[in-house]
Design an enzyme around this catalytic site. Structure first.
Site: not given
Length: 333
Positions: A113, A194, A197
């Site tokens: 991240k 996957k 969102k």
């Protein structure tokens, strides 16, 4: 009774992957365990430039409403919002003081991240310690997580064990469990990744609250392959296999039986059947969600009662940790 703790970030509208990958198990665990479920809103602010305060508040309510709509029962489980208990942040500070910089720097999610960013918050770096506090405060025996979160639970165990070794036994050491998901739900447009969102396109994600026509349209445009056969093979036929897993999960039927029934009938009929099954599986969830949305006071009362129940467990744990570390209790000298 075994105690289970799990949480989810209010980072966006829940999707089919959340339902079939996590919530189905959360609901089922209520029959065998003392379950504590948390909307982890403090984790959602680790990148302060990427969230809107008003949106965060609304998503927190929406996520709690979604959990109740799918079957999390406040009479059998504890459901609360993380920031409603100051014990989480306070415990995280105590645990920070027995956690090394090197341990956190090695965490793969931080590397992922923070890569390419000029500025990264200390909160993002420290995220795993707050997660450890979330778990350790409740003497959780089991923490249901995906494989990508296993290292965070291992770190929580290491931190708890180190604290106990230095200051006495305060924390129970949890273990990660990996319940079999009802389905490993992948992106409808990229069935090798996957459903997400943050990363899935609008056509690739099916949200729990999507209208029936929108769901049908998304499944009709789902990526399959140039062959016409319907069989389960994740390597050679990822798109068809993804649809078969979803179909099986929402109907309770076996994948092989569904493949045999629809093989030879064409992808159009197959996709239409999957869409119809998903719509029917989501219908009662959407209806219950609408009822709860019309009565926000009930959701607020559930969260308030949940916070009280959670504090009854977390506050004594925090007090024990503070005492063990030698912090002077208020009113004493």
């Amino acid at each position: 009774m075994t105690r289970v703790f799990s949480g989810m970030q209010p980072s966006g509208e829940p999707h089919l992957g959340n339902l079939l990958g996590a919530w189905v198990n959360w609901v089922g665990m209520q029959d065998r365990a003392d379950c504590i479920y948390c909307v982890v809103d403090l984790h959602a602010i680790t990148s302060p430039n990427e969230h809107d305060p008003a949106t965060l508040r609304q998503r927190t309510v929406d996520l709690a409403t979604g959990m109740l709509a799918v079957g999390v029962d406040p009479e059998r489980s504890v459901l609360f919002v993380q920031s409603h208990l100051h014990e989480h942040a306070e415990c995280a500070w105590l645990l920070n003081c027995v956690t090394s910089f090197g341990e956190l720097r090695k965490q793969p999610q931080f590397k992922e991240k923070s890569e390419g960013r000029e500025s990264v918050s200390a909160g993002l770096f420290d995220y795993p310690v707050l997660q450890a506090a979330d778990i350790l405060l409740y003497h959780a025996d089991e923490v249901p997580v995906g494989e990508d979160q296993r290292h965070h639970i291992e770190l929580a165990r290491d931190i708890g064990q180190r604290f106990n070794h230095r200051f006495g036994d305060v924390f129970a050491l949890p273990k990660a469990i990996h319940p079999t998901a009802a389905a490993r739900v992948m992106d409808l447009q990229d069935p090798t990744t996957k459903m997400s969102k943050s990363q899935s396109s609008e056509k690739g994600i099916v949200r729990v609250l999507d209208e029936a026509k929108k769901i049908e349209k998304k499944f009709k445009s789902a990526v399959t392959d140039s062959a016409a056969d319907i069989r389960y093979d994740r390597d050679e036929k990822p798109g068809v296999s993804n649809l078969l897993e979803i179909f099986a999960a929402v109907t309770g039927r076996e994948i092989d039986g569904l493949a045999a029934e629809y093989d030879g009938r064409g992808y159009g009929a197959f996709k239409g059947a999957v869409a119809e099954a998903v719509v029917e599986r989501l219908r009662p969830v959407q209806e219950r969600y609408a009822e709860l949305t019309d009565d926000r006071g009930e959701v607020a009362r559930v969260l308030e009662r949940g916070a009280e129940k959670a504090r009854a467990i977390a506050a004594p744990t925090l007090a024990s940790a503070q005492e063990a570390m030698g912090l002077l209790p208020r009113g004493e000298a």
